[in-house]
Design a protein around this motif. Structure first.
Motif, PDB file in Angstrom:
ATOM      1  N   LYS A   6       0.831  -1.209   0.000  1.00 22.43           N
ATOM      2  CA  LYS A   6       0.000   0.000   0.000  1.00 22.43           C
ATOM      3  C   LYS A   6       0.866   1.258   0.000  1.00 22.43           C
ATOM      4  N   ARG A   7       1.991   1.219   0.725  1.00 18.21           N
ATOM      5  CA  ARG A   7       2.869   2.386   0.792  1.00 18.21           C
ATOM      6  C   ARG A   7       3.394   2.768  -0.591  1.00 18.21           C
ATOM      7  N   VAL A   8       3.730   1.765  -1.401  1.00 19.38           N
ATOM      8  CA  VAL A   8       4.222   2.024  -2.756  1.00 19.38           C
ATOM      9  C   VAL A   8       3.140   2.694  -3.593  1.00 19.38           C
ATOM     10  N   THR A  10       0.522   4.392  -2.541  1.00 19.45           N
ATOM     11  CA  THR A  10       0.226   5.737  -2.036  1.00 19.45           C
ATOM     12  C   THR A  10       1.263   6.738  -2.518  1.00 19.45           C
ATOM     13  N   GLN A  11       2.539   6.354  -2.450  1.00 23.19           N
ATOM     14  CA  GLN A  11       3.576   7.264  -2.938  1.00 23.19           C
ATOM     15  C   GLN A  11       3.429   7.511  -4.431  1.00 23.19           C
ATOM     16  N   ASP A  12       3.021   6.494  -5.164  1.00 25.24           N
ATOM     17  CA  ASP A  12       2.823   6.668  -6.602  1.00 25.24           C
ATOM     18  C   ASP A  12       1.701   7.672  -6.862  1.00 25.24           C
ATOM     19  N   ARG A  13       0.629   7.620  -6.059  1.00 26.36           N
ATOM     20  CA  ARG A  13      -0.457   8.586  -6.213  1.00 26.36           C
ATOM     21  C   ARG A  13       0.033   9.999  -5.908  1.00 26.36           C
ATOM     22  N   LEU A  14       0.868  10.138  -4.894  1.00 26.74           N
ATOM     23  CA  LEU A  14       1.415  11.456  -4.567  1.00 26.74           C
ATOM     24  C   LEU A  14       2.308  11.976  -5.688  1.00 26.74           C
ATOM     25  N   ARG A  15       3.143  11.105  -6.233  1.00 22.31           N
ATOM     26  CA  ARG A  15       4.014  11.525  -7.337  1.00 22.31           C
ATOM     27  C   ARG A  15       3.196  11.921  -8.564  1.00 22.31           C
ATOM     28  N   THR A  16       2.136  11.172  -8.846  1.00 17.19           N
ATOM     29  CA  THR A  16       1.276  11.501  -9.978  1.00 17.19           C
ATOM     30  C   THR A  16       0.547  12.812  -9.727  1.00 17.19           C
ATOM     31  N   ASN A  48       3.784  11.725   5.906  1.00 19.17           N
ATOM     32  CA  ASN A  48       4.420  10.428   6.168  1.00 19.17           C
ATOM     33  C   ASN A  48       5.461  10.098   5.092  1.00 19.17           C
ATOM     34  N   TYR A  49       5.375  10.797   3.947  1.00 19.32           N
ATOM     35  CA  TYR A  49       6.271  10.519   2.818  1.00 19.32           C
ATOM     36  C   TYR A  49       7.261  11.657   2.575  1.00 19.32           C
ATOM     37  N   TYR A  50       6.846  12.867   2.785  1.00 20.31           N
ATOM     38  CA  TYR A  50       7.680  14.024   2.476  1.00 20.31           C
ATOM     39  C   TYR A  50       7.614  15.046   3.608  1.00 20.31           C
ATOM     40  N   ASP A  51       8.716  15.730   3.824  1.00 18.65           N
ATOM     41  CA  ASP A  51       8.763  16.779   4.839  1.00 18.65           C
ATOM     42  C   ASP A  51       8.167  18.083   4.341  1.00 18.65           C
ATOM     43  N   SER A  52       8.121  18.238   3.013  1.00 15.90           N
ATOM     44  CA  SER A  52       7.613  19.486   2.435  1.00 15.90           C
ATOM     45  C   SER A  52       7.197  19.231   0.990  1.00 15.90           C
ATOM     46  N   VAL A 201      11.582  12.892 -33.287  1.00 15.69           N
ATOM     47  CA  VAL A 201      10.696  13.026 -32.131  1.00 15.69           C
ATOM     48  C   VAL A 201      10.897  11.813 -31.246  1.00 15.69           C
ATOM     49  N   THR A 202      11.029  12.032 -29.975  1.00 15.94           N
ATOM     50  CA  THR A 202      11.343  10.943 -29.061  1.00 15.94           C
ATOM     51  C   THR A 202      10.075  10.227 -28.582  1.00 15.94           C
ATOM     52  N   PRO A 203      10.235   8.986 -28.120  1.00 20.07           N
ATOM     53  CA  PRO A 203       9.061   8.170 -27.782  1.00 20.07           C
ATOM     54  C   PRO A 203       8.606   8.250 -26.334  1.00 20.07           C
ATOM     55  N   ILE A 204       8.933   9.320 -25.618  1.00 21.08           N
ATOM     56  CA  ILE A 204       8.518   9.428 -24.227  1.00 21.08           C
ATOM     57  C   ILE A 204       6.990   9.441 -24.136  1.00 21.08           C
ATOM     58  N   ALA A 205       6.474   8.668 -23.186  1.00 19.27           N
ATOM     59  CA  ALA A 205       5.037   8.659 -22.953  1.00 19.27           C
ATOM     60  C   ALA A 205       4.607   9.982 -22.340  1.00 19.27           C
ATOM     61  N   ALA A 206       3.343  10.307 -22.521  1.00 17.24           N
ATOM     62  CA  ALA A 206       2.832  11.566 -21.996  1.00 17.24           C
ATOM     63  C   ALA A 206       2.807  11.564 -20.473  1.00 17.24           C
ATOM     64  N   LEU A 207       2.940  12.744 -19.897  1.00 15.41           N
ATOM     65  CA  LEU A 207       2.736  12.920 -18.466  1.00 15.41           C
ATOM     66  C   LEU A 207       1.243  13.087 -18.196  1.00 15.41           C
ATOM     67  N   PRO A 208       0.772  12.764 -16.981  1.00 13.97           N
ATOM     68  CA  PRO A 208       1.543  12.265 -15.836  1.00 13.97           C
ATOM     69  C   PRO A 208       1.966  10.817 -16.037  1.00 13.97           C
ATOM     70  N   GLN A 209       3.084  10.472 -15.446  1.00 18.22           N
ATOM     71  CA  GLN A 209       3.670   9.148 -15.574  1.00 18.22           C
ATOM     72  C   GLN A 209       3.604   8.436 -14.223  1.00 18.22           C
ATOM     73  N   SER A 210       3.092   7.209 -14.219  1.00 21.94           N
ATOM     74  CA  SER A 210       3.130   6.415 -12.992  1.00 21.94           C
ATOM     75  C   SER A 210       4.569   5.976 -12.754  1.00 21.94           C
ATOM     76  N   ILE A 211       5.194   6.497 -11.712  1.00 20.99           N
ATOM     77  CA  ILE A 211       6.578   6.146 -11.423  1.00 20.99           C
ATOM     78  C   ILE A 211       6.686   4.664 -11.062  1.00 20.99           C
ATOM     79  N   PHE A 212       5.682   4.151 -10.381  1.00 22.54           N
ATOM     80  CA  PHE A 212       5.681   2.729 -10.030  1.00 22.54           C
ATOM     81  C   PHE A 212       5.668   1.862 -11.296  1.00 22.54           C
TER      82      PHE A 212
END
Length: 222
Positions: A6-8, A10-16, A48-52, A201-212
């Motif tokens: 679950k922690r992984v 949750t952090q992925d949701r925060l990053r997104t 719980n994940y970041y100080d700021s 043109v490079t093949p980067i997927a569009a943002l937002p990107q799920s870091i997980f």
């Protein structure tokens, strides 16, 4: 297959959430409450994940920087001449503005490359400029100063195109490369040939990107 902790997730949701908000507004206007709300978690959970919020941005920046640098490495390895690699490096960021709108928002809503890319463009340019110095391609005496000079001229130009909602014509991109290579001291045929290169043109997927999901794919998981 076991679900990730679950922690992984949750952090992925925060990053997104950080990415979503960066695509919409300036970082200075975003609050911890905005990030938490977008991620669907409490403010207490955020802490719980970041100080700021700036620590959250630094985390996302590091993850997306790794993606960008991996993409760039696969592009630059196609060229043996350092001036050609510099040309493709600069035109890569032009192509992001022209063809990758979510990445353009991510980069060019910022005030500098370093806000969105670990080490800024200088971290990518400096070793290339130094290589040019060591191989006697150009007359720059200080790789860091030259790299800073190029970045501090290049980023504001791209940001202005983005603010205006216009694409960068190929001839303008070529002129930017010419000026960068002139700052290195290059001239003549080498400069002309390198600046004329067309970056795919490079093949980067569009943002937002799920870091997980990104890290899972890079680890070779299905």
């Amino acid at each position: 297959m076991a679900l990730p902790p679950k922690r992984v997730l949750t952090q992925d949701r925060l990053r997104t959430a950080v990415q979503n908000l960066l695509l919409e507004t300036d970082w200075t206007e975003i609050t911890v409450q905005d990030v938490s709300s977008n991620a669907g978690v409490s403010i207490g959970t955020f802490y719980n994940y970041y100080d700021s919020k700036d620590e959250a941005l630094a985390d996302v920046r590091a993850c997306l920087s790794a993606l960008i640098k991996k993409d760039l490495n696969s592009l630059l390895v196609t060229q043996s001449q350092v001036e050609c690699r510099i040309s493709l490096l600069l035109k890569y960021f032009v192509n992001i503005l022209n063809a990758k709108p979510s990445w353009a928002n991510y980069f060019y809503r910022a005030e500098s490359f370093s806000e969105r890319l670990d080490g800024g463009l200088v971290a990518l340019l400096e070793p290339l400029v130094l290589e040019g110095m060591l191989s006697n391609k150009g007359h720059s005496q200080n790789a860091k100063i030259t790299a800073f000079f190029i970045e501090n001229g290049f980023f504001p130009l791209l940001k202005q195109y983005h603010v205006n909602g216009t694409s960068v014509p190929e001839e303008d991109a070529t002129q930017m490369v010419v000026l960068a290579l002139l700052a290195m001291g290059l001239s003549g045929d080498r400069l002309a040939q390198a600046s004329a290169l067309v970056c795919p043109v490079t093949p980067i997927a569009a943002l937002p990107q799920s870091i997980f999901e990104l890290e899972k794919a890079q680890a070779g998981h299905a």
